[in-house]
Every structure is written in structure tokens, then in C-alpha cells.
Design a protein around this motif. Structure first.
Motif, short mmCIF file in Angstrom:
data_model
loop_
_atom_site.label_atom_id
_atom_site.label_comp_id
_atom_site.label_asym_id
_atom_site.label_seq_id
_atom_site.Cartn_x
_atom_site.Cartn_y
_atom_site.Cartn_z
N ARG A 134 -0.74 6.87 -3.71
CA ARG A 134 -0.75 6.32 -5.25
C ARG A 134 -1.81 5.28 -5.34
O ARG A 134 -2.18 4.97 -6.33
N ASP A 135 -1.97 4.66 -4.35
CA ASP A 135 -2.73 3.42 -4.27
C ASP A 135 -4.13 3.82 -3.54
O ASP A 135 -4.19 4.32 -2.25
N PHE B 263 0.93 -1.20 -0.02
CA PHE B 263 -0.12 0.08 0.04
C PHE B 263 0.76 1.02 0.18
O PHE B 263 1.66 1.45 0.93
N ARG B 264 0.74 1.94 -1.12
CA ARG B 264 1.50 3.45 -1.20
C ARG B 264 0.65 4.54 -1.29
O ARG B 264 -0.26 4.57 -1.93
#
Length: 272
Positions: free
Chosen positions: A139-140, A135-136
Motif C-alpha cells: 500500500r505504501d 510502512f504498509r
């Protein structure tokens, strides 16, 4: 007083009897969906006391505190003594005795989110050391969690995460906690070191509960949210509703509308 007399007095005035005495008060604060089964709710609570001697002792030490905890569970619409709402004997240093405290479980936290009416789904999961997790933030939109279900042992607990999908399809803030975060939350619990603490009897559930509780900072958990949404919708509809056209008052009784072409009386010459 004989042992039999003492037992009868305890039965009639003990915590189990007090729960029944507060039936109407408990039902009064319960959500409507729970009021219909207040009898079963009370019987389940009384059964907990009979099965757990430590819980019974803590309730007897401070019946008022015990009733206050039950009132809190009833107000939230949660079942005490379950993963929705734990009843935990806790040592009180000032009283030098144990007392009953209420702890919302992760299922209780999730139920409150659903009941508020803002979410369509809530995801709360633990990540083991053998799982794949990515999980970023920024970005995500949502975490990617891959599990090898063929593994006999997924390893020890590593992370826990929680997020909600709102009714409009949007994703709430994603909560991700590691072992250090969980250790800090556990350190705040007065009863974490006790054998009967849910931190020791059901560690994974407490990881889930901690993440779910953190999520409540960004997701509504009160039915008041739904009521506010309904009130706002009604207000918008009332503003958009066209104003009714003015209606001319009816003529007074005994009067006749004048002919618009009638110019009134005309002066004329009398002719014999």
C-alpha cells in the motif's frame, strides 16, 4: 637474536612490510578511481596496524589471511579500517589464534550500490522508540518516518529500514528489520561477544549495515551491471541502425558502359 634485531626483522617481514610488497597486486585489482591513490591506501592500512596492537597481532598470526582480506577490500574499491570496510581480529578455533577478517560496513554497501550505476539514492535509517514510523507493504511505496528533533533522547533502537530509488524513479523493495532480526544477524558473527567487535563498539552502524546488506539482494552492487547495461544499449542501437545500401562495383578498367538506346549492329545493304 637481540631484541633490536628481532624488532628489525619483524619490521622488514611483518604485515606492514608485506602490504607494501603487494602494492602492484593490490593496484591491479582496484577499480580505476582508486588506483591513482594506491599509495595513500597502503599507508592508511599500515597506520592501522601501528595503532592497533590486536590487529597487528592477528595479522602476524596469519599474514596470508591478512593479505587476502586486503585484496578483497581492494577489489571492492573500499578503504580498510573504516566504516566502509572493517578489519576485525577474529578467533580461529582451528589455528588457536586470532586472524584478520574483513567486514563490509554499511557505508561500503551503499557505495557499491551507487557505483553500480542503477540507483539515484539509497536511504538507510534506524528508528528509535520515540520516533513515528509507518510502512504498509503493498500500500505504501516508501516508509513514513517522523522524528521529533527536539527530543534529547529518541529512545533505544527499535527498527532499521533501507530502500533505494532507482534511476527511473521506481522504488526498490523496502527492507524493514526489527530487534529480533538484528539479534539473529548478530548471533551469526563469531566475534560479536568481543569488546572490539563493531557490534559492541558501533551498534547503530551494524544495524544500518545489516539492513543495507539485505537490500543488496534487490539492488545491483557490481559495476558489471553498468557494463551489461552499456553492452545492451550498444546491441539495441546496432540492431536499429539501417543496413547500408548495396553499392554497384565499378566498371572494369578499359570498358565503357553501353548506350542503353544502342540496339547493336544492324545488318544493311552495301551501296556502291
Amino acid at each position: 637474536m637481540s631484541q633490536i634485531s628481532t624488532a628489525i626483522a619483524t619490521r622488514d617481514n611483518g604485515p606492514a612490510a608485506v602490504v607494501e610488497q603487494y602494492r602492484e597486486s593490490l593496484a591491479l585489482v582496484m577499480p580505476s578511481h582508486l588506483q591513482q591513490r594506491v599509495g595513500a591506501w597502503i599507508r592508511n592500512t599500515q597506520g592501522l596496524l601501528r595503532r592497533d596492537s590486536k590487529l597487528m597481532e592477528a595479522a602476524q598470526n596469519d599474514v596470508g589471511q591478512f593479505v587476502a582480506v586486503l585484496m578483497d577490500a581492494a577489489r571492492l574499491g573500499l578503504e580498510p579500517g573504516t566504516e566502509h570496510y572493517y578489519l576485525v581480529p577474529r578467533w580461529n578455533n582451528k589455528k588457536r589464534a586470532t586472524e584478520v577478517t574483513g567486514v563490509r560496513g554499511y557505508q561500503g554497501e551503499i557505495e557499491l550500490m551507487y557505483r553500480a550505476g542503477a540507483v539515484s539514492s539509497v536511504i538507510v535509517e534506524v528508528v528509535h522508540t520515540q520516533d513515528q514510523f509507518r510502512f504498509r507493504p503493498g500500500r505504501d511505496a516508501r516508509p513514513v518516518h517522523d522524528i521529533d528533533w527536539d527530543l534529547e533522547d529518541r529512545g533505544s533502537l527499535r527498527l532499521v529500514y533501507a530502500y533505494a530509488v532507482m534511476k527511473d524513479g521506481a522504488t526498490s523493495k523496502v527492507v524493514v528489520l526489527n530487534r529480533q532480526h538484528i539479534a539473529a544477524a548478530r548471533a551469526k558473527s563469531d566475534s560479536a561477544a568481543k569488546d572490539w567487535s563493531p557490534w559492541n563498539t558501533d551498534e547503530e552502524a551494524m544495524w544500518l549495515k545489516t539492513a543495507a546488506h539485505r537490500l543488496t539482494k534487490w539492488v545491483p552492487t557490481s559495476a558489471e551491471y553498468l557494463r551489461e547495461q552499456i553492452r545492451a544499449q550498444v546491441a539495441v542501437e546496432s540492431e536499429q541502425r539501417p543496413e547500408p545500401l548495396p553499392v554497384a562495383p565499378p566498371p572494369a578498367p578499359g570498358t565503357v558502359d553501353a548506350d542503353p538506346d544502342d540496339e547493336g549492329p544492324i545488318d544493311g545493304e552495301l551501296v556502291d
